[in-house]
Design a protein around this motif. Sequence first.
Motif, PDB file in Angstrom:
ATOM      1  N   SER A   1       7.542   1.879  -0.883  1.00 14.50           N
ATOM      2  CA  SER A   1       8.294   1.588   0.335  1.00 14.50           C
ATOM      3  C   SER A   1       8.316   2.849   1.191  1.00 14.50           C
ATOM      4  O   SER A   1       8.569   3.960   0.707  1.00 14.50           O
ATOM      5  CB  SER A   1       9.721   1.173  -0.017  1.00 14.50           C
TER       6      SER A   1
ATOM      7  N   LYS B   1       6.084  -1.843   3.183  1.00 16.09           N
ATOM      8  CA  LYS B   1       5.713  -1.701   1.792  1.00 16.09           C
ATOM      9  C   LYS B   1       4.194  -1.690   1.706  1.00 16.09           C
ATOM     10  O   LYS B   1       3.518  -2.472   2.377  1.00 16.09           O
ATOM     11  CB  LYS B   1       6.281  -2.843   0.948  1.00 16.09           C
TER      12      LYS B   1
ATOM     13  N   GLU C   1       2.951  -4.759   3.860  1.00 16.19           N
ATOM     14  CA  GLU C   1       4.002  -5.710   4.234  1.00 16.19           C
ATOM     15  C   GLU C   1       4.847  -5.050   5.321  1.00 16.19           C
ATOM     16  O   GLU C   1       5.641  -4.144   5.051  1.00 16.19           O
ATOM     17  CB  GLU C   1       4.829  -6.083   3.009  1.00 16.19           C
TER      18      GLU C   1
END
Length: 451
Positions: A450, A2, A20
């Motif tokens: 994402s 992400k 992330e």
Amino acid sequence: MKLTDLGRQRRIGANSLLAEIGPFRVLIDAGLDPKSVGRDSTPNFDLLGAGPLDLVVLTHCHLDHLGSLPIVCREHPEALYVSSRASQMLAQRMLRNSVNVMKRQRDELHNSDLPLYTFNEVDQVDRALLGMAFGQSRKIERDGEELVFTLHRAGHIAGAVGVSFVYKHRRIFFTGDVMFGPQATLDGADFPLEQTDTLVMETTRGAKGRVPDRSRESEVERLISTIAHTVSRGGCVLIPVFALGRMQELLHLLQEARQRGQLPECPVFCTGLGMDIVDYFDAITRKIGGLHFRRTVLKALKVQPPPPFKPGRSPGQGGIYLLSSGMMVEHTPSYHAAAAMLDDHANSICFVGYCDPETPGGELLATAHGDSFLFRVIDHATSVRAQIEQFDLSGHADRDELLQFARTLDPRTVALTHGDPEAREWFFDQLMDSNPKLQIHDLLPNEVVSM
């Protein structure tokens, strides 16, 4: 993975990306937006939430990438902070200057937010920052998993890096700000050319291609010729420069030109932060390498401080004025020098890189010769009589070079950042034409993507 762009605007400035990657939370850069003041100039760190950061990577020491790092370090002391060894040397000096600028802005603008951090918090960054060599890999672990990252020389300015990550055999690459070709004092980028799953790339120069038949070498020759002609007619040459990188490169180029007999003897004037950076660049050249600059250039050119500038009164002494900022931002030496020089046809103002259209430098470049130009903060209007020129000596890769790099890596996903909307659109269209199946994300402020 992400990816969240923490910048508040879809433009260059306040650069900061939260990646992330599996269980790992990684922050790439923490800059300040030069068009804003106070808290509005910082990334939206509220999006970091209360969770810990595992890693913070500083790609280089321009303030649009570095300027908010003390805030992150204050709020997230648990993270590992890394940069190149050269950036580790430069960061504290750049941040201390930022504190001084913010204190001045507080007094001028009566903004109680300022300064956003203290000298003590700058020292905290200095203690936390781990300097790594180019090509050096390091591993971090969480929940039984591991993330390997490597810093790669990015050109651009001294110490600039791109960073690669490997997680579960997947490769992710962040270009940061990149310059593939060599500059007068700096080696070009040395990026790995292996297949990459996800590429996060800058797009700074996407809106405009290089002018045909113009190379960096020919632009240097054109600049030196303009300087020589201006000085020969008794004029002043103002070259607005960034204190970090561009001032030192121009000093080097001027010395080389004088040694070749291409420049007449004349005074060279410099002042401010860039003169301090000269000492840092000399130390980086001697201790780390990858940079080719020695402070002896100051003695060779007999560099001296500039005289005081008065609006509408050209300096009494002709010569070369290398003054920050590079975009002629308000309250800087180049801004006040331009106000003094602009209405004299004997003078020249030579921009040597990108100028944001909304800065005084960008506005001056868009003003026709003979028209009136207003220096707003000092309430001075004058006609544009000086010769105004722009030279392509940017520290960013041109768009065709960056596009070829992206195609060589053959990623499955590309994220576009660090560019104005039209620059990103050009890359989006070109990449999609090359591979219609490619997933391309134009990162929007504060949206989680994402990929």
